[in-house]
Enzyme design. Structure first.
Site, PDB file in Angstrom:
ATOM      1  N   GLY A 157      -4.613  34.191   1.460  1.00 44.55           N
ATOM      2  CA  GLY A 157      -4.213  35.057   0.350  1.00 44.55           C
ATOM      3  C   GLY A 157      -2.993  34.485  -0.350  1.00 44.55           C
TER       4      GLY A 157
ATOM      5  N   PRO B   1       2.247  35.916  19.783  1.00 47.72           N
ATOM      6  CA  PRO B   1       3.001  34.653  19.749  1.00 47.72           C
ATOM      7  C   PRO B   1       2.202  33.474  19.202  1.00 47.72           C
ATOM      8  CG  PRO B   1       3.316  35.770  21.850  1.00 47.72           C
ATOM      9  CD  PRO B   1       2.269  36.542  21.108  1.00 47.72           C
TER      10      PRO B   1
ATOM     11  N   LYS C  51       9.707  42.875  12.297  1.00 52.36           N
ATOM     12  CA  LYS C  51      10.136  42.715  10.897  1.00 52.36           C
ATOM     13  C   LYS C  51       8.980  42.020  10.155  1.00 52.36           C
ATOM     14  CE  LYS C  51      14.502  41.095  11.755  1.00 52.36           C
ATOM     15  NZ  LYS C  51      15.917  40.805  11.415  1.00 52.36           N
TER      16      LYS C  51
ATOM     17  N   GLY D 157       5.364  36.224   7.572  1.00 53.07           N
ATOM     18  CA  GLY D 157       4.536  35.305   6.779  1.00 53.07           C
ATOM     19  C   GLY D 157       5.327  34.462   5.804  1.00 53.07           C
ATOM     20  N   GLU D 158       6.308  35.046   5.152  1.00 55.61           N
ATOM     21  CA  GLU D 158       7.000  34.330   4.087  1.00 55.61           C
ATOM     22  C   GLU D 158       8.329  33.737   4.527  1.00 55.61           C
ATOM     23  OE1 GLU D 158       5.736  36.443   0.128  1.00 55.61           O
ATOM     24  OE2 GLU D 158       5.391  37.723   1.855  1.00 55.61           O
TER      25      GLU D 158
HETATM   26 MO1  MOS Z   1       2.637  37.535  -0.641  1.00 53.17          MO
HETATM   27  S1  MOS Z   1       3.330  36.125  -2.003  1.00 53.17           S
HETATM   28  O1  MOS Z   1       3.625  38.822  -1.127  1.00 53.17           O
HETATM   29  O2  MOS Z   1       1.020  37.830  -0.574  1.00 53.17           O
END
Ligand code: MOS
Length: 732
Positions: A239, A626, A695, A698-699
């Site tokens: 995504g 993990p 928390k 991904g980013e």
């Molecule tokens: Mo992300 S860039 O908020 O799917």
């Protein structure tokens, strides 16, 4: 729930994925499906004067050709960020206007894919053209201050203290300008829609991060009632923000399917995706950073110009993170839009944070060098436990641990600070660089329904989307151990509007939103099972309890939302409206953090940059899964390497559009570009933030990678490169 770490369980869908048993949006090969292809505008901007579809219609096997002349009653679903559902307000083919090169002008439907592609190429259009502005400095690009737009209410300028005065008075200063190139997400899975109508109901199979938004976008565009639209998206092949809202082809395919009374499939080719969905806009920054002689940062001013389209203002939130990376008391942010003739840009992995931390963390490194301080010691001295903007406490912040643990693993103590002072035996320059990252922690409301059956099944239906990050594995880990059911028996129904409301999954809030709901649902189930089994043995499985009670199944439902959110949000998520909250909550502020350590090798004559190793330490609260978490971070680091050294969507001011619109010319890192990526987690739960202590991950895994690379390049070469991607010509 105990603080015990979760086990390193494998991805629960790994086996099915490897076997090809997992069904993605376009994996529909029924024999009677019709195939569609788009014809696109070949001018940078202007109007369609006429479309000649005669040759295309006469081609064999053609069922339907839709253009703006015969599309019928379709409305724009509206821009997601202003209350609509699509990635931009402009729905192509509602009028003859062409806002950008590559905008669709016709949809051709045929018996086979080949026939559709061939006929689409036969569509002839004549146009009138207008001047085009596609770069930040193009004549005709219009600059607007975000604070002077209605967006100011939701995204106010970030001001703390008096940054201009404090900067003027600071004895040590940096004043630097940065640019980052436009970039496009290139997930493996292409954007695709399969639409069919059954008994007056529209069923859309499309990989999306926002099934509910897509559903309500179709409702708005086609004037339907919500009960007449279902969106099914059990798996997404990547995504990264690209699939956060309704795309441009979806409603066109839905109309074609309705007209023809057949299922229609469109897979948007990669070259068209460069114009059919959002992208990371071009950005320029000016950062002014001041410190006292003992190394306390006193003031920061961060000014950003971010590209947007003519038709939408994609909100800019760069200063929201640069203001909070450290405890700098005086901060002033200013964000401006530059309107250009492109489709509306959007969220691409760490959309603001990657660029903002690149600019700030390069300046922090430069400031440390001007003070003769080690870059890690300098950062540790400017750490904080309080949010620098709101003055609220941070619910957790383990930046110092990230830096110290990373330094240890990387071997930072062996670094010689002077640039160009470390070399390999073959003469390559070695550069060691560090940078930190921060990413806001959001929560979206979630409704979780949990069902156990007498056969031993455990079904969870919840609003979230599996984009490859491993949310199914995390869900299974969260509920299976509690209920004493093997993880393999857990069936998660997600990305499906027939199940729970499917709020957008983005902004790294997936786990922090879905896992607390899943855990609370498991707790509610334990309680319901206890009622069914009064005084019974605690060791019994749910299936045994159901059997003894003569029940076939038992179901519970729980709802969770962010701290401080009103109950109305549950109505909003059912209507496909954005309802996430954060990172500022009533009593605290929450961010995830990372520290990245990068080694570069720069070949002395060609100046080729290689990255043999990276160490990344991440504070994302508790780690639920993990194995998939470490995989997320490695992916984020690879993205950071791509952003720093490879990826740029090339623009020619004469032609508009993005010219290198394929994977041969849009250069992403390949296996040989990637060396060793070592990942570690602080793994301390943040129970202030939510009941699962998680928390976001991904980013944050990408944020800080690019500046760590730029800082390592400086250490290797003595050059401060402030424009991404860093290329050989910058270093010659
Ligand atoms: Mo992300 S860039 O908020 O799917």
């Amino acid at each position: 729930m105990s603080d015990a770490p979760f086990s390193d369980a494998p991805r629960i869908d790994a086996y099915d994925k490897v076997r090809g048993a997992v069904v993605f949006g376009a994996d529909d090969a029924r024999p009677d499906i019709l195939h569609a292809a788009l014809a696109i505008a070949t001018i940078p901007k202007g109007r369609v004067i006429s479309i000649d579809a005669r040759a295309a219609s006469a081609a064999p096997g053609i069922r339907l050709i839709l253009t703006h002349e015969n599309l019928g009653h379709v409305k724009s679903a509206g821009f997601l960020m202003t209350g609509g559902h699509a990635f931009q307000s402009l729905q192509p083919m509602l009028s003859p206007a062409i806002a950008y090169r590559g905008q669709p002008i016709a949809l051709v439907v045929a018996d086979t894919l080949e026939k559709a592609i061939e006929a689409a190429a036969l569509i002839q259009a004549t146009y009138s053209t207008e001047p085009v502005s596609v770069t930040l400095d193009a004549p005709g690009a219009e600059t607007i201050n975000q604070a002077d737009t209605p967006l100011e209410k939701r995204f106010p300028e970030i001001i703390a203290g008096d940054a201009d005065r404090a900067f003027a008075a600071a004895p040590v200063k940096i004043d630097a300008r940065f640019t980052t190139a436009p970039q496009h997400h290139n997930p493996m899975e292409l954007i695709a829609t399969v639409a069919e109508w059954k008994d007056g109901k529209l069923i859309v199979h499309e990989s999306t991060q926002n099934a509910e938004g897509l559903r309500h976008g179709l409702v708005a565009a086609l004037g339907l009632t919500p009960d007449r639209v279902e969106v099914i998206s059990p798996y997404v092949g990547g995504g990264f923000g690209q699939k956060y809202a309704m795309q441009m082809q979806t409603v066109l395919v839905a109309v074609a399917a309705q007209r023809l009374g057949r299922a229609v499939k469109l897979v948007v080719p990669r070259t068209q995706i460069f114009h059919d969905s959002s992208f990371r806009p071009a950005i320029r920054h000016r950062v002014r950073l001041g410190a006292d002689r003992s190394g306390n940062m006193l003031a920061a001013i961060h000014e950003v110009d971010a590209q947007t389209s003519r038709h939408d203002l994609f909100p800019a939130q760069y200063a929201a993170v640069s203001s909070r990376l450290y405890g700098i008391k005086n901060f002033r942010g200013r964000e401006r839009f530059v309107r250009t003739d492109v489709q509306t840009p959007g969220y691409m992995r760490a959309p603001f944070e990657h660029a903002a931390c690149f600019a700030l963390e390069c300046c922090v490194d430069e400031l440390a060098y001007s003070l003769g301080r080690d870059p890690i010691a300098f950062r540790l001295a400017n750490d904080t436990a309080t949010d620098a903007v709101s003055k609220l406490p941070l619910s957790s912040r383990h930046v110092a641990e990230c830096l110290l643990r990373g330094a240890e693993r990387f071997g930072w103590s062996k670094r010689i600070m002077t640039p160009r002072s470390m070399r390999t035996d073959d003469g390559s320059f070695i550069g060691w660089g560090v940078a930190i990252g921060a990413y806001p922690c959001f929560i979206a409301p979630a409704v979780a329904r949990l069902k156990v059956t007498v056969e031993g099944g455990l079904f969870i239906s919840i609003g979230t989307h599996e984009m490859g990050q491993g949310i199914r594995t995390a869900l299974a880990a969260a509920v299976s151990s509690k209920l004493g059911v093997p993880a393999a028996n857990v069936v998660a129904v997600i990305g499906d509007t027939r199940a729970s409301p499917q709020h957008m999954t983005a902004g790294s809030w997936g786990t922090a939103s879905a896992i607390p709901a899943a855990i609370e649902a498991a707790d509610a189930m334990l309680e319901a099972l206890t009622k069914l089994n009064p005084g019974g043995s605690a060791a019994r499985t749910p299936a045994e309890i159901l059997k003894a009670a003569g029940r076939a199944s038992l179901e519970v439902e729980v709802r969770t939302k962010a701290p401080g959110q009103p109950d109305e949000v549950y109505g909003r998520i059912a209507a496909g409206q954005l309802s996430f909250a954060g990172p500022v909550y009533p009593e605290f502020v929450t961010f995830s953090y990372s520290a990245h350590f990068v080694e570069v090798r720069v070949e002395p004559t060609t100046r080729r940059v290689r990255i043999p190793r990276v160490v990344s330490v991440v504070d994302c609260g508790r780690v639920i899964s993990p194995r998939t978490a470490a995989s997320q971070v490695r992916g984020g680091v690879v993205w950071g390497i791509g952003a720093a050294l490879r990826e740029a969507s090339e623009v020619d001011p004469r032609y508009g559009g993005f010219l290198n619109s394929d994977l041969a010319e849009y250069v992403v890192p390949v296996s040989r570009d990637i060396g060793c990526i070592e990942v570690a987690f602080i793994d301390k739960p943040d129970f202030k933030f939510n009941s699962a202590g998680v928390k976001g991950l991904g980013e944050i895994s990408m944020v800080g990678v690019a500046p760590a690379i730029a800082n390592a390049v400086y250490h290797a070469t003595g050059r401060r490169v402030r424009n991404l991607p860093i290329r050989i010509e910058h270093l010659l």
